[in-house]
Write a protein that holds these residues in place. Structure first.
Motif, PDB file in Angstrom:
ATOM      1  N   LEU A  50       1.003  -0.956  -0.297  1.00 50.44           N
ATOM      2  CA  LEU A  50      -0.018  -0.433   0.273  1.00 50.44           C
ATOM      3  C   LEU A  50       0.998   0.926  -0.254  1.00 50.44           C
ATOM      4  N   LEU A  51       2.110   1.516   0.875  1.00 42.78           N
ATOM      5  CA  LEU A  51       2.721   2.573   1.151  1.00 42.78           C
ATOM      6  C   LEU A  51       3.738   2.275   0.050  1.00 42.78           C
ATOM      7  N   THR A  52       3.828   1.891  -1.396  1.00 43.37           N
ATOM      8  CA  THR A  52       5.034   2.113  -2.474  1.00 43.37           C
ATOM      9  C   THR A  52       3.370   2.746  -3.292  1.00 43.37           C
ATOM     10  N   GLU A  53       2.449   1.568  -3.561  1.00 43.95           N
ATOM     11  CA  GLU A  53       1.795   2.289  -4.560  1.00 43.95           C
ATOM     12  C   GLU A  53       0.536   3.205  -4.010  1.00 43.95           C
ATOM     13  N   ALA A  54       1.519   3.745  -2.837  1.00 40.26           N
ATOM     14  CA  ALA A  54       0.156   4.507  -2.628  1.00 40.26           C
ATOM     15  C   ALA A  54       0.688   5.766  -1.175  1.00 40.26           C
ATOM     16  N   PRO A  55       1.851   6.639  -2.420  1.00 38.72           N
ATOM     17  CA  PRO A  55       2.805   6.701  -0.743  1.00 38.72           C
ATOM     18  C   PRO A  55       2.407   8.103  -0.347  1.00 38.72           C
ATOM     19  N   GLU A  56       0.483   8.501  -0.814  1.00 40.65           N
ATOM     20  CA  GLU A  56       0.021  10.111  -0.095  1.00 40.65           C
ATOM     21  C   GLU A  56      -0.709   9.295   0.946  1.00 40.65           C
ATOM     22  N   THR A  57      -0.497   7.940   0.838  1.00 39.40           N
ATOM     23  CA  THR A  57      -1.221   7.328   2.291  1.00 39.40           C
ATOM     24  C   THR A  57      -1.145   8.349   3.416  1.00 39.40           C
ATOM     25  N   ASP A  58      -1.870   9.052   4.394  1.00 35.17           N
ATOM     26  CA  ASP A  58      -1.178   9.871   5.532  1.00 35.17           C
ATOM     27  C   ASP A  58      -2.117   8.902   6.996  1.00 35.17           C
ATOM     28  N   ALA A  59      -2.806   8.224   6.636  1.00 37.00           N
ATOM     29  CA  ALA A  59      -3.970   7.404   7.833  1.00 37.00           C
ATOM     30  C   ALA A  59      -4.180   5.678   7.357  1.00 37.00           C
ATOM     31  N   ILE A  60      -3.921   5.134   8.535  1.00 36.54           N
ATOM     32  CA  ILE A  60      -4.187   3.785   8.173  1.00 36.54           C
ATOM     33  C   ILE A  60      -5.711   2.843   8.862  1.00 36.54           C
ATOM     34  N   VAL A  61      -6.163   2.932   9.071  1.00 37.82           N
ATOM     35  CA  VAL A  61      -7.541   2.218   9.917  1.00 37.82           C
ATOM     36  C   VAL A  61      -7.335   0.462   9.818  1.00 37.82           C
ATOM     37  N   CYS A  62      -6.637  -0.765  10.353  1.00 48.86           N
ATOM     38  CA  CYS A  62      -7.195  -1.196  10.230  1.00 48.86           C
ATOM     39  C   CYS A  62      -8.136  -2.597  10.778  1.00 48.86           C
ATOM     40  N   ALA A  63      -8.675  -3.181  10.202  1.00 43.71           N
ATOM     41  CA  ALA A  63     -10.300  -3.687  10.891  1.00 43.71           C
ATOM     42  C   ALA A  63      -9.466  -5.208  11.840  1.00 43.71           C
ATOM     43  N   ALA A  64      -9.126  -6.451  11.683  1.00 40.97           N
ATOM     44  CA  ALA A  64      -9.231  -6.949  12.287  1.00 40.97           C
ATOM     45  C   ALA A  64      -8.441  -6.375  13.493  1.00 40.97           C
ATOM     46  N   ASP A  65      -8.253  -7.388  14.953  1.00 39.66           N
ATOM     47  CA  ASP A  65      -7.888  -7.765  15.797  1.00 39.66           C
ATOM     48  C   ASP A  65      -6.764  -7.648  15.780  1.00 39.66           C
ATOM     49  N   GLY A  66      -5.234  -6.763  16.464  1.00 41.48           N
ATOM     50  CA  GLY A  66      -4.656  -7.193  16.555  1.00 41.48           C
ATOM     51  C   GLY A  66      -3.513  -6.342  15.318  1.00 41.48           C
ATOM     52  N   ALA A  67      -4.260  -6.706  14.240  1.00 42.88           N
ATOM     53  CA  ALA A  67      -3.224  -6.290  13.223  1.00 42.88           C
ATOM     54  C   ALA A  67      -2.525  -4.891  12.798  1.00 42.88           C
ATOM     55  N   ALA A  68      -3.327  -4.210  13.538  1.00 44.62           N
ATOM     56  CA  ALA A  68      -2.102  -2.314  13.294  1.00 44.62           C
ATOM     57  C   ALA A  68      -1.151  -2.015  14.189  1.00 44.62           C
ATOM     58  N   ALA A  69      -1.155  -2.969  15.272  1.00 44.58           N
ATOM     59  CA  ALA A  69      -0.022  -2.912  16.136  1.00 44.58           C
ATOM     60  C   ALA A  69       1.159  -4.197  15.239  1.00 44.58           C
ATOM     61  N   ALA A  70       0.708  -5.105  14.622  1.00 46.47           N
ATOM     62  CA  ALA A  70       1.236  -5.963  13.848  1.00 46.47           C
ATOM     63  C   ALA A  70       2.336  -5.183  12.985  1.00 46.47           C
ATOM     64  N   VAL A  71       1.725  -4.555  11.887  1.00 49.12           N
ATOM     65  CA  VAL A  71       1.963  -4.263  10.783  1.00 49.12           C
ATOM     66  C   VAL A  71       2.724  -2.725  11.142  1.00 49.12           C
ATOM     67  N   LEU A  72       2.822  -1.866  12.719  1.00 52.06           N
ATOM     68  CA  LEU A  72       3.763  -0.721  13.112  1.00 52.06           C
ATOM     69  C   LEU A  72       5.562  -1.492  12.480  1.00 52.06           C
ATOM     70  N   PRO A  73       6.240  -2.573  11.997  1.00 51.80           N
ATOM     71  CA  PRO A  73       7.012  -2.526  11.646  1.00 51.80           C
ATOM     72  C   PRO A  73       7.601  -1.898  10.804  1.00 51.80           C
TER      73      PRO A  73
END
Length: 327
Positions: free
Chosen positions: A227-250
């Motif tokens: 996502l960040l490669t294809e759409a570098p203009e992304t300025d916010a991410i909402v994760c739907a699944a349980d635990g997903a937001a913490a998992a993608v921090l790295p």
């Protein structure tokens, strides 16, 4: 077969239509006995086609109250914090009501007085069998299949996600993305529809990405990296699944982005992982323990004749703002 106005199908009609004995038909409908999956499916399909409804008054004369209820949750997500909290909430309330709880992972139902299904998906054959078992059924979240539960406890995911997206916009986000799953559960579809509507209202092109339901962290990180490669203009991410937001921090950090500064991050499910992340992550508290307890309360009310069939109750949920969107 039933004929004439007002005629109703009998167990014998179902057995004859499915080409089995009455005993086999009864076992298949109740989830008991040594019945093959193919035979059980044939009996359930025939019962639906004929409009067969079990005579519960007659059955109550033959069977005693078990003081036990059955609970079903998505089998491959039993380690997720939301579902574990849900189970504990249900078990605690059942104990207060003097009931035992048994977990079911297949369509074969033990002797119980009623069922609770958490996040039922209409394309799940086990859920289909449980919904057709002739027992009172309460679902945690709405069910999109043909059969309808006896009662529902549901959360207003449309309002909560709208409030979250509005919060991100107020914090300066103009290109928010939603990372959701391919689940057919009502909550997942509601999040996607709400996000699409919100983007249309604000004249924003959607940045929607899907990952298989129950995806491990490496898959989620791959989705965010792409996502960040294809759409570098992304300025916010909402994760739907349980635990997903913490998992993608790295993955966010490896892309050179700073959460809470040039990229806001939020979760549709609160958990310990959201509270202890660095920075702590804004999330929606779905109150799973309360959800489990409320499902048991409603089922008890239905069993006692105090709550009518078709009862639907809403469980209040709240957004908890943390540093990931409010630094």
């Amino acid at each position: 077969m039933p004929t004439g106005p007002g005629a109703s199908a009998t167990l014998a009609d179902v057995a004859r239509g499915a080409g089995v004995s009455k005993t086999t038909a009864s076992d298949a409908l109740r989830g008991h006995g040594r019945v093959s999956d193919a035979t059980r499916r044939a009996v359930l399909d025939t019962a639906r086609r004929l409009g067969y409804t079990p005579n519960r008054s007659a059955r109550s004369l033959r069977t005693s109250v078990t003081d036990t209820i059955a609970l079903h949750i998505p089998e491959f997500l039993t380690s997720a914090e939301y579902y574990m909290s849900f189970v504990f909430g249900a078990a605690e309330q059942a104990a207060r009501a003097g009931l035992n709880v048994t977990l079911v992972s297949s369509g074969r139902i033990p002797q119980v007085d009623g069922l609770i299904l958490c996040d039922p998906m209409p394309d799940n054959p086990v859920v289909d069998q449980l919904m057709s078992a002739g027992l009172p059924v309460v679902t945690a979240e709405r069910y999109g299949g043909a059969a309808q539960p006896t009662g529902v406890i549901w959360s207003d995911h449309e309002t909560s996600l709208t409030e979250l997206l509005d919060h991100l916009r107020a914090r300066g986000a103009r290109r928010p993305a939603l990372i959701t799953s391919d689940s057919t559960a009502d909550w997942a579809l509601t999040l996607q529809h709400t996000y699409a509507h919100w983007c249309a209202e604000h004249g924003i092109q959607q940045l929607l990405r899907r990952a298989p339901f129950g995806s491990p962290p490496d898959v989620l990180r791959g989705v965010v990296g792409q996502l960040l490669t294809e759409a570098p203009e992304t300025d916010a991410i909402v994760c739907a699944a349980d635990g997903a937001a913490a998992a993608v921090l790295p993955e966010i950090r490896s892309a050179g982005r700073v959460v809470g500064e040039d990229l806001l991050l939020a979760s549709c499910v609160d958990s310990a992982a959201m509270r202890t992340a660095e920075p702590p992550i804004t999330a929606i508290d779905l109150r799973p323990r309360h959800m489990g307890a409320e499902c048991v309360r409603l089922l008890c009310g239905i069993l006692a004749g105090e709550a009518p069939r078709g009862t639907a109750r809403t469980l209040a949920i709240d957004m908890i703002v943390r540093a990931s969107t409010d630094s």
